[in-house]
Scaffold this motif. Sequence first.
Motif, PDB file in Angstrom:
ATOM      1  N   VAL A  19       0.842  -1.207   0.000  1.00  0.00           N
ATOM      2  CA  VAL A  19       0.000   0.000   0.000  1.00  0.00           C
ATOM      3  C   VAL A  19       0.872   1.251   0.000  1.00  0.00           C
ATOM      4  O   VAL A  19       0.604   2.204  -0.735  1.00  0.00           O
ATOM      5  N   ILE A  20       1.953   1.255   0.788  1.00  0.00           N
ATOM      6  CA  ILE A  20       2.863   2.406   0.802  1.00  0.00           C
ATOM      7  C   ILE A  20       3.461   2.629  -0.584  1.00  0.00           C
ATOM      8  O   ILE A  20       3.521   3.759  -1.077  1.00  0.00           O
ATOM      9  N   ALA A  21       3.886   1.576  -1.237  1.00  0.00           N
ATOM     10  CA  ALA A  21       4.465   1.691  -2.582  1.00  0.00           C
ATOM     11  C   ALA A  21       3.447   2.271  -3.560  1.00  0.00           C
ATOM     12  O   ALA A  21       3.781   3.139  -4.373  1.00  0.00           O
ATOM     13  N   ARG A  22       2.210   1.804  -3.480  1.00  0.00           N
ATOM     14  CA  ARG A  22       1.179   2.329  -4.390  1.00  0.00           C
ATOM     15  C   ARG A  22       0.842   3.783  -4.092  1.00  0.00           C
ATOM     16  O   ARG A  22       0.623   4.578  -5.006  1.00  0.00           O
ATOM     17  N   LEU A  23       0.829   4.157  -2.812  1.00  0.00           N
ATOM     18  CA  LEU A  23       0.566   5.551  -2.462  1.00  0.00           C
ATOM     19  C   LEU A  23       1.676   6.476  -2.956  1.00  0.00           C
ATOM     20  O   LEU A  23       1.408   7.585  -3.418  1.00  0.00           O
ATOM     21  N   LEU A  30       5.274   9.617   3.064  1.00  0.00           N
ATOM     22  CA  LEU A  30       5.242   9.015   4.383  1.00  0.00           C
ATOM     23  C   LEU A  30       5.594  10.075   5.414  1.00  0.00           C
ATOM     24  O   LEU A  30       6.510  10.868   5.208  1.00  0.00           O
ATOM     25  N   VAL A  31       4.858  10.117   6.513  1.00  0.00           N
ATOM     26  CA  VAL A  31       5.147  11.026   7.619  1.00  0.00           C
ATOM     27  C   VAL A  31       5.827  10.179   8.688  1.00  0.00           C
ATOM     28  O   VAL A  31       5.213   9.307   9.283  1.00  0.00           O
ATOM     29  N   ALA A  46       0.708   8.663   6.366  1.00  0.00           N
ATOM     30  CA  ALA A  46       1.116   9.275   5.101  1.00  0.00           C
ATOM     31  C   ALA A  46       0.281  10.528   4.902  1.00  0.00           C
ATOM     32  O   ALA A  46      -0.824  10.651   5.428  1.00  0.00           O
ATOM     33  N   ARG A  47       0.827  11.453   4.141  1.00  0.00           N
ATOM     34  CA  ARG A  47       0.088  12.660   3.788  1.00  0.00           C
ATOM     35  C   ARG A  47      -0.331  12.521   2.338  1.00  0.00           C
ATOM     36  O   ARG A  47       0.486  12.346   1.449  1.00  0.00           O
ATOM     37  N   GLY A  48      -1.637  12.556   2.121  1.00  0.00           N
ATOM     38  CA  GLY A  48      -2.186  12.353   0.793  1.00  0.00           C
ATOM     39  C   GLY A  48      -2.620  13.653   0.156  1.00  0.00           C
ATOM     40  O   GLY A  48      -2.183  14.740   0.561  1.00  0.00           O
TER      41      GLY A  48
END
Length: 68
Positions: A19-23, A30-31, A46-48
């Motif tokens: 999920v991190i990789a896709r975001l 990432l925060v 994470a900050r979107g």
Amino acid sequence: MNALGIRRFMFAVDDIEDVIARLRTRDAELVGELEQYEGTCPLCCARGPESINIGLAEQLGREFEHAI
């Protein structure tokens, strides 16, 4: 954080690193770092888009949940 409206969401995910990789491909950042909550549950923030904070926690396996 003291603003009107919804500013953060928390999601339980099966594979937090995926999920991190896709975001990241969608310009989320990432925060802090990927952490281990009490040594068992990977989680991060994470900050979107539009500075909305997204919390992610990898779901614990069934064998661990029954042991508690």
